[in-house]
Design a protein around this motif. Structure first.
Motif, PDB file in Angstrom:
ATOM      1  N   VAL A  80       1.820  -6.654   2.008  1.00 29.94           N
ATOM      2  CA  VAL A  80       0.361  -7.423   2.468  1.00 29.94           C
ATOM      3  C   VAL A  80       0.695  -8.807   2.546  1.00 29.94           C
ATOM      4  CG1 VAL A  80      -2.178  -7.290   3.469  1.00 29.94           C
ATOM      5  CG2 VAL A  80      -0.935  -5.302   2.975  1.00 29.94           C
ATOM      6  N   GLY A  81       0.899  -9.859   3.496  1.00 33.18           N
ATOM      7  CA  GLY A  81       1.327 -11.198   3.061  1.00 33.18           C
ATOM      8  C   GLY A  81       2.398 -11.377   1.456  1.00 33.18           C
ATOM      9  N   ILE A  82       1.694 -12.223   0.447  1.00 42.01           N
ATOM     10  CA  ILE A  82       2.569 -12.228   0.000  1.00 42.01           C
ATOM     11  C   ILE A  82       1.644 -11.519  -0.669  1.00 42.01           C
ATOM     12  CG2 ILE A  82       3.324 -14.889  -0.060  1.00 42.01           C
ATOM     13  CD1 ILE A  82       0.418 -15.482  -1.548  1.00 42.01           C
ATOM     14  N   ARG A  83       1.005 -10.771  -0.819  1.00 44.85           N
ATOM     15  CA  ARG A  83       0.277  -8.990  -2.041  1.00 44.85           C
ATOM     16  C   ARG A  83       1.149  -8.410  -2.346  1.00 44.85           C
ATOM     17  NH1 ARG A  83      -4.680  -6.003  -3.201  1.00 44.85           N
ATOM     18  NH2 ARG A  83      -4.114  -5.565  -5.067  1.00 44.85           N
ATOM     19  N   ARG A  84       1.743  -7.736  -3.147  1.00 45.04           N
ATOM     20  CA  ARG A  84       2.450  -6.545  -3.572  1.00 45.04           C
ATOM     21  C   ARG A  84       1.420  -6.052  -4.226  1.00 45.04           C
ATOM     22  NH1 ARG A  84       8.622  -7.965  -4.739  1.00 45.04           N
ATOM     23  NH2 ARG A  84       8.593  -6.337  -5.908  1.00 45.04           N
ATOM     24  N   PHE A  85       1.681  -4.669  -4.374  1.00 46.66           N
ATOM     25  CA  PHE A  85       1.026  -3.666  -5.154  1.00 46.66           C
ATOM     26  C   PHE A  85       1.379  -2.338  -4.727  1.00 46.66           C
ATOM     27  CE2 PHE A  85      -1.372  -4.611  -0.962  1.00 46.66           C
ATOM     28  CZ  PHE A  85      -1.930  -2.292  -0.408  1.00 46.66           C
ATOM     29  N   SER A  86       0.777  -1.376  -5.653  1.00 49.47           N
ATOM     30  CA  SER A  86       0.936   0.333  -5.338  1.00 49.47           C
ATOM     31  C   SER A  86      -0.161   0.909  -5.487  1.00 49.47           C
ATOM     32  CB  SER A  86       2.253   0.629  -6.662  1.00 49.47           C
ATOM     33  OG  SER A  86       3.499  -0.190  -7.167  1.00 49.47           O
ATOM     34  N   ASP A  87      -0.082   1.113  -4.602  1.00 50.56           N
ATOM     35  CA  ASP A  87      -1.987   2.437  -4.720  1.00 50.56           C
ATOM     36  C   ASP A  87      -1.380   3.660  -4.511  1.00 50.56           C
ATOM     37  OD1 ASP A  87      -1.328   3.253  -1.770  1.00 50.56           O
ATOM     38  OD2 ASP A  87      -2.289   2.255  -0.649  1.00 50.56           O
ATOM     39  N   VAL A  88      -2.150   4.521  -4.905  1.00 49.05           N
ATOM     40  CA  VAL A  88      -2.409   5.886  -4.574  1.00 49.05           C
ATOM     41  C   VAL A  88      -3.602   6.489  -3.926  1.00 49.05           C
ATOM     42  CG1 VAL A  88      -2.373   8.328  -6.067  1.00 49.05           C
ATOM     43  CG2 VAL A  88      -1.227   5.831  -6.952  1.00 49.05           C
ATOM     44  N   GLU A  89      -3.141   7.475  -2.466  1.00 46.64           N
ATOM     45  CA  GLU A  89      -3.874   7.962  -1.675  1.00 46.64           C
ATOM     46  C   GLU A  89      -4.856   8.570  -2.793  1.00 46.64           C
ATOM     47  OE1 GLU A  89      -3.798   7.018   1.184  1.00 46.64           O
ATOM     48  OE2 GLU A  89      -2.058   5.571   1.409  1.00 46.64           O
ATOM     49  N   ASP A  90      -6.317   8.841  -1.916  1.00 46.04           N
ATOM     50  CA  ASP A  90      -6.827   9.250  -2.714  1.00 46.04           C
ATOM     51  C   ASP A  90      -7.120  10.480  -3.074  1.00 46.04           C
ATOM     52  OD1 ASP A  90      -8.778   6.823  -2.180  1.00 46.04           O
ATOM     53  OD2 ASP A  90      -9.863   7.947  -0.445  1.00 46.04           O
ATOM     54  N   TRP A  91      -7.313  11.324  -3.946  1.00 42.15           N
ATOM     55  CA  TRP A  91      -7.129  12.472  -4.227  1.00 42.15           C
ATOM     56  C   TRP A  91      -8.697  13.190  -3.848  1.00 42.15           C
ATOM     57  CZ3 TRP A  91      -5.838   8.933  -8.451  1.00 42.15           C
ATOM     58  CH2 TRP A  91      -4.390   9.539  -8.707  1.00 42.15           C
ATOM     59  N   ASN A  92      -8.383  14.409  -3.249  1.00 45.19           N
ATOM     60  CA  ASN A  92      -9.588  14.318  -2.767  1.00 45.19           C
ATOM     61  C   ASN A  92      -9.928  15.871  -3.759  1.00 45.19           C
ATOM     62  OD1 ASN A  92     -11.987  15.358  -1.087  1.00 45.19           O
ATOM     63  ND2 ASN A  92     -10.332  16.233   0.355  1.00 45.19           N
ATOM     64  N   LEU A  93     -11.195  15.119  -4.236  1.00 46.03           N
ATOM     65  CA  LEU A  93     -11.935  15.961  -5.146  1.00 46.03           C
ATOM     66  C   LEU A  93     -13.121  17.543  -4.836  1.00 46.03           C
ATOM     67  CD1 LEU A  93     -11.999  13.514  -8.124  1.00 46.03           C
ATOM     68  CD2 LEU A  93     -11.153  15.539  -7.696  1.00 46.03           C
ATOM     69  N   ARG A  94     -12.949  16.739  -3.419  1.00 46.59           N
ATOM     70  CA  ARG A  94     -13.978  18.152  -2.762  1.00 46.59           C
ATOM     71  C   ARG A  94     -15.623  18.368  -3.264  1.00 46.59           C
ATOM     72  NH1 ARG A  94      -8.829  20.506  -2.919  1.00 46.59           N
ATOM     73  NH2 ARG A  94      -8.137  20.543  -0.917  1.00 46.59           N
TER      74      ARG A  94
END
Length: 121
Positions: A80-94
């Motif tokens: 995003v722009g100059i920011r680089r990251f790795s993300d993990v979509e939310d775990w649905n813990l219900r």
């Protein structure tokens, strides 16, 4: 990570209640938790920077004992722009319920940082 190290980590992390949307950052890793009281609906996270093979998992710490909550999950590299990251979509813990005082933590295989949120009434 050894049990004493996990306990020290839990004691050093400031309490972040899970009864409201909470975000905790430690080093280059972030954790987000959504829940109410002792029930957690969702949790997810991110790590600054990215590379191939980055994965994450959730675990809990209660009275010094660690329990893996999820299996390893592949992180998605994002820019995003100059920011680089790795993300993990939310775990649905219900709405999974935890004991009062349990620490919910995230671990990435490419970082030594593991932020935790304290689940409490």
């Amino acid at each position: 990570m050894s049990t004493p190290a996990l306990l020290a980590l839990a004691l050093l992390c400031p309490a972040v209640p899970a009864h409201a949307d909470a975000t905790k950052v430690a080093g280059n890793v972030g954790l987000s938790v959504t829940g109410r009281g002792l029930s957690v609906q969702r949790a997810g996270g991110w790590m600054d920077g990215h590379d191939t093979g980055v994965r994450a998992r959730l675990y809990t710490v209660y009275k010094g004992g660690r329990t893996d909550l999820t299996r390893w999950k592949d992180a998605t590299p994002r820019t995003v722009g100059i920011r680089r990251f790795s993300d993990v979509e939310d775990w649905n813990l219900r709405g999974r319920r935890f004991r009062n005082g349990t620490w919910l933590c995230i671990q990435f295989n490419a970082s030594d940082s593991s932020p935790c949120a304290r689940i409490h009434r």
